[in-house]
Design a protein around this motif. Structure first.
Motif, mmCIF file in Angstrom:
data_model
loop_
_atom_site.group_PDB
_atom_site.id
_atom_site.type_symbol
_atom_site.label_atom_id
_atom_site.label_comp_id
_atom_site.label_asym_id
_atom_site.label_seq_id
_atom_site.Cartn_x
_atom_site.Cartn_y
_atom_site.Cartn_z
ATOM 1 N N SER A 58 0.827 -1.214 0.000
ATOM 2 C CA SER A 58 0.000 0.000 0.000
ATOM 3 C C SER A 58 0.858 1.259 0.000
ATOM 4 N N GLY A 59 2.012 1.219 0.686
ATOM 5 C CA GLY A 59 2.900 2.373 0.714
ATOM 6 C C GLY A 59 3.511 2.685 -0.636
ATOM 7 N N GLU A 60 3.569 1.691 -1.537
ATOM 8 C CA GLU A 60 4.057 1.942 -2.886
ATOM 9 C C GLU A 60 3.036 2.730 -3.706
ATOM 10 N N MET A 61 1.770 2.578 -3.343
ATOM 11 C CA MET A 61 0.721 3.301 -4.050
ATOM 12 C C MET A 61 0.579 4.719 -3.493
ATOM 13 N N LEU A 62 0.612 4.833 -2.179
ATOM 14 C CA LEU A 62 0.496 6.135 -1.508
ATOM 15 C C LEU A 62 1.343 6.070 -0.253
ATOM 16 N N ARG A 63 2.307 6.958 -0.139
ATOM 17 C CA ARG A 63 3.315 6.863 0.927
ATOM 18 C C ARG A 63 2.686 6.749 2.305
ATOM 19 N N ASP A 64 1.682 7.558 2.597
ATOM 20 C CA ASP A 64 1.077 7.531 3.938
ATOM 21 C C ASP A 64 -0.320 6.899 3.895
ATOM 22 N N TRP A 65 -0.431 5.820 3.161
ATOM 23 C CA TRP A 65 -1.698 5.082 3.075
ATOM 24 C C TRP A 65 -2.160 4.661 4.466
ATOM 25 N N ARG A 66 -3.403 4.955 4.786
ATOM 26 C CA ARG A 66 -3.984 4.540 6.068
ATOM 27 C C ARG A 66 -5.339 3.903 5.777
ATOM 28 N N SER A 67 -5.439 2.617 6.051
ATOM 29 C CA SER A 67 -6.673 1.894 5.785
ATOM 30 C C SER A 67 -7.711 2.181 6.856
ATOM 31 N N THR A 68 -8.901 2.533 6.434
ATOM 32 C CA THR A 68 -10.033 2.651 7.346
ATOM 33 C C THR A 68 -10.637 1.283 7.618
ATOM 34 N N ILE A 69 -10.655 0.450 6.582
ATOM 35 C CA ILE A 69 -11.146 -0.925 6.689
ATOM 36 C C ILE A 69 -9.985 -1.863 6.398
ATOM 37 N N GLU A 70 -9.682 -2.744 7.331
ATOM 38 C CA GLU A 70 -8.590 -3.694 7.166
ATOM 39 C C GLU A 70 -9.164 -5.111 7.101
ATOM 40 N N VAL A 71 -8.807 -5.827 6.059
ATOM 41 C CA VAL A 71 -9.269 -7.193 5.850
ATOM 42 C C VAL A 71 -8.049 -8.060 5.561
ATOM 43 N N SER A 72 -7.947 -9.210 6.205
ATOM 44 C CA SER A 72 -6.714 -9.994 6.132
ATOM 45 C C SER A 72 -6.613 -10.878 4.895
ATOM 46 N N THR A 73 -7.629 -10.889 4.036
ATOM 47 C CA THR A 73 -7.584 -11.715 2.828
ATOM 48 C C THR A 73 -7.839 -10.872 1.588
ATOM 49 N N ALA A 74 -7.276 -11.317 0.469
ATOM 50 C CA ALA A 74 -7.498 -10.625 -0.798
ATOM 51 C C ALA A 74 -8.961 -10.729 -1.227
ATOM 52 N N ILE A 75 -9.560 -11.896 -1.012
ATOM 53 C CA ILE A 75 -10.972 -12.079 -1.359
ATOM 54 C C ILE A 75 -11.841 -11.136 -0.534
ATOM 55 N N GLY A 76 -11.533 -11.014 0.762
ATOM 56 C CA GLY A 76 -12.302 -10.124 1.625
ATOM 57 C C GLY A 76 -12.199 -8.676 1.200
ATOM 58 N N GLN A 77 -10.999 -8.238 0.838
ATOM 59 C CA GLN A 77 -10.826 -6.868 0.345
ATOM 60 C C GLN A 77 -11.602 -6.653 -0.940
ATOM 61 N N PHE A 78 -11.544 -7.628 -1.824
ATOM 62 C CA PHE A 78 -12.265 -7.538 -3.091
ATOM 63 C C PHE A 78 -13.772 -7.363 -2.844
ATOM 64 N N GLU A 79 -14.315 -8.160 -1.950
ATOM 65 C CA GLU A 79 -15.754 -8.080 -1.684
ATOM 66 C C GLU A 79 -16.118 -6.761 -1.016
ATOM 67 N N ALA A 80 -15.253 -6.268 -0.134
ATOM 68 C CA ALA A 80 -15.531 -4.995 0.527
ATOM 69 C C ALA A 80 -15.556 -3.852 -0.494
ATOM 70 N N VAL A 81 -14.581 -3.839 -1.388
ATOM 71 C CA VAL A 81 -14.531 -2.783 -2.400
ATOM 72 C C VAL A 81 -15.703 -2.916 -3.367
ATOM 73 N N ARG A 82 -15.993 -4.129 -3.780
ATOM 74 C CA ARG A 82 -17.093 -4.332 -4.729
ATOM 75 C C ARG A 82 -18.439 -3.912 -4.130
ATOM 76 N N SER A 83 -18.574 -4.031 -2.823
ATOM 77 C CA SER A 83 -19.835 -3.656 -2.173
ATOM 78 C C SER A 83 -20.000 -2.149 -2.038
ATOM 79 N N GLY A 84 -18.914 -1.390 -2.313
ATOM 80 C CA GLY A 84 -18.987 0.061 -2.201
ATOM 81 C C GLY A 84 -18.448 0.614 -0.905
ATOM 82 N N ALA A 85 -17.666 -0.202 -0.176
ATOM 83 C CA ALA A 85 -17.155 0.236 1.127
ATOM 84 C C ALA A 85 -16.062 1.288 1.000
ATOM 85 N N GLY A 86 -15.278 1.268 -0.091
ATOM 86 C CA GLY A 86 -14.174 2.214 -0.222
ATOM 87 C C GLY A 86 -13.309 1.874 -1.420
#
Length: 295
Positions: A204-232
């Protein structure tokens, strides 16, 4: 042109380094280097970029790699047909894989493997962690980042891209960022930092130096579903996001690249069932290469 040179090129491309390829082929690194230089002269193009961290296949090299893999696949298929060895493949193979690759890509395609080898039993363990091959947690593992220790056989499976994505619903509500700095004003989805099991996933720091996640999910599938649902907004695997009409790719010029490696224990090198699975995954990725290299 000597087929052995093409075979050596395949080994270097898959291993990602001269030393590992030389060990796999049972030749000296100096001989392999000379053969690669000879092959490039015969082809008339540079196929490999050599660096301190290994070898990267060039654009011309990728075209040659695909051709060489097709020839190899036809030869292996012919040998197997003549020897009647397909029916000999039986037993159980456990595949350990990152959850994104294992669940989103490999699982829907396993039916092809069982159709080809009906006596084979496959166990897929797609979880977000590393596997111990020496302790037989898996027979074959797909890993992010090349393992450097252990009596292992290692083959480069594929590079894959990661990009910023958001759902259309989220962008309609929160607005579309016009610069990377604008991400600081948005809900960001990322990994649980203290559960990241390999530095390769701490991107994440490669994309934005001071990236700070509001929602943290420990799996790639979980992140995918969170983003697809409109969470962020999150950094998703391009091959997972492909074909999703409600996902918008943001800042495509900022795509990150990582590599999947196929790994199996040295002791399993003579197991035909393991080699069948390794070759099967190679063919799957080769056939769907545009998914992993989205422009």
């Amino acid at each position: 042109m000597d087929w052995d040179d093409a075979r050596y090129f395949l080994a270097v491309a898959r291993e990602g380094q001269m030393l590992g390829a030389a060990r796999r082929l049972g030749v000296s690194q100096a001989l392999l280097s000379r053969r690669m230089a000879s092959f490039e002269r015969a082809v008339g193009a540079r196929l490999l970029d050599r660096g301190t961290r290994g070898c990267t296949v060039t654009e011309d090299g990728r075209a040659m790699l695909e051709s060489a893999e097709r020839v190899e696949a036809e030869m292996l298929a012919g040998i197997a047909q003549v020897q009647g060895r397909e029916d000999e493949v039986c037993g159980t193979v456990r595949i350990g894989a990152p959850d994104g690759f294992g669940s989103a890509f490999l699982a829907p395609r396993l039916q092809r493997l069982i159709t080809a080898y009906p006596s084979l039993r496959v166990q897929l363990v797609p979880v977000p962690r590393s596997f111990s091959l020496s302790q037989r947690e898996a027979d074959v593992a797909v890993m992010v980042g090349r393992p450097e220790k252990g009596r292992l056989r290692v083959r480069r499976l594929t590079d894959y891209g990661l990009s910023l994505y958001a759902a259309t619903g989220y962008l309609d509500q929160a607005g579309r960022p016009t610069t990377l700095a604008d991400l600081r004003d948005h809900v960001l989805v990322g990994y649980v930092e203290d559960l990241i099991y390999t530095p390769e996933l701490n991107y994440s720091g490669e994309m934005l130096r001071d990236w700070r996640s509001t929602i943290e999910v420990s799996t790639a599938i979980g992140q995918f579903e969170a983003v697809r649902s409109g969470a962020g907004i999150g950094i998703l695997h391009d091959f997972m996001a492909a074909g999703q009409p409600d996902l918008v790719r943001l800042f495509p010029e900022r795509t990150l690249t990582r590599t999947y490696w196929t790994v199996w224990h040295e002791a399993m090198r003579v197991e035909r069932r393991v080699q069948v699975v390794v070759d099967f995954m190679d063919r799957l990725v080769r056939d769907d290469r545009p998914l992993f290299r989205r422009e």
